[in-house]
Design a protein around this motif. Structure first.
Motif, PDB file in Angstrom:
ATOM      1  N   GLN A   1       0.824  -1.213   0.000  1.00 54.83           N
ATOM      2  CA  GLN A   1       0.000   0.000   0.000  1.00 54.83           C
ATOM      3  C   GLN A   1       0.855   1.258   0.000  1.00 54.83           C
ATOM      4  OE1 GLN A   1      -2.504  -0.524   3.417  1.00 54.83           O
ATOM      5  NE2 GLN A   1      -4.038  -1.686   2.274  1.00 54.83           N
ATOM      6  N   THR A   2       1.920   1.254   0.774  1.00 57.17           N
ATOM      7  CA  THR A   2       2.793   2.424   0.839  1.00 57.17           C
ATOM      8  C   THR A   2       3.494   2.664  -0.492  1.00 57.17           C
ATOM      9  OG1 THR A   2       3.161   2.014   3.194  1.00 57.17           O
ATOM     10  CG2 THR A   2       4.709   3.476   2.089  1.00 57.17           C
ATOM     11  N   VAL A   3       4.030   1.601  -1.077  1.00 59.05           N
ATOM     12  CA  VAL A   3       4.719   1.729  -2.359  1.00 59.05           C
ATOM     13  C   VAL A   3       3.733   2.122  -3.458  1.00 59.05           C
ATOM     14  CG1 VAL A   3       6.005   0.473  -4.130  1.00 59.05           C
ATOM     15  CG2 VAL A   3       6.599   0.191  -1.738  1.00 59.05           C
ATOM     16  N   GLY A   4       2.554   1.530  -3.447  1.00 52.75           N
ATOM     17  CA  GLY A   4       1.543   1.866  -4.448  1.00 52.75           C
ATOM     18  C   GLY A   4       1.092   3.311  -4.365  1.00 52.75           C
ATOM     19  N   LYS A   5       0.870   3.775  -3.151  1.00 57.36           N
ATOM     20  CA  LYS A   5       0.432   5.161  -2.979  1.00 57.36           C
ATOM     21  C   LYS A   5       1.506   6.140  -3.422  1.00 57.36           C
ATOM     22  CE  LYS A   5      -1.950   6.908   0.669  1.00 57.36           C
ATOM     23  NZ  LYS A   5      -2.153   7.313   2.069  1.00 57.36           N
TER      24      LYS A   5
END
Length: 78
Positions: free
Chosen positions: A53-57
């Motif tokens: 989620q962090t990398v995607g955001k």
């Protein structure tokens, strides 16, 4: 016999240049977002779903931001 109009070698339209600028900027921003977002997530100890989620955001934010600026720059050059 007259030469038909509209069959010459024409360059891309201004809108095509803006779209191409956005896509190039989005691709570059996406790649840098994955790299820098991954480094940041690992530094803070994120694993699993939180890491994704962090990398995607961060990658989508970086891609959208850089793509927008590249589209604006391409539009100015039209």
């Amino acid at each position: 016999m007259p030469v038909p109009q509209g069959y010459g070698a024409q360059g891309p339209s201004c809108m095509d240049r803006i779209k191409l600028g956005f896509m190039m900027g989005f691709s570059v921003g996406l790649a840098t977002g994955v790299v820098f977002g991954g480094i940041q997530a690992f530094r803070f100890g994120a694993r699993g779903r939180e890491l994704i989620q962090t990398v995607g955001k961060s990658s989508l934010q970086g891609g959208g931001t850089f793509g927008t600026f590249m589209a604006i720059g391409s539009g100015i050059r039209c």
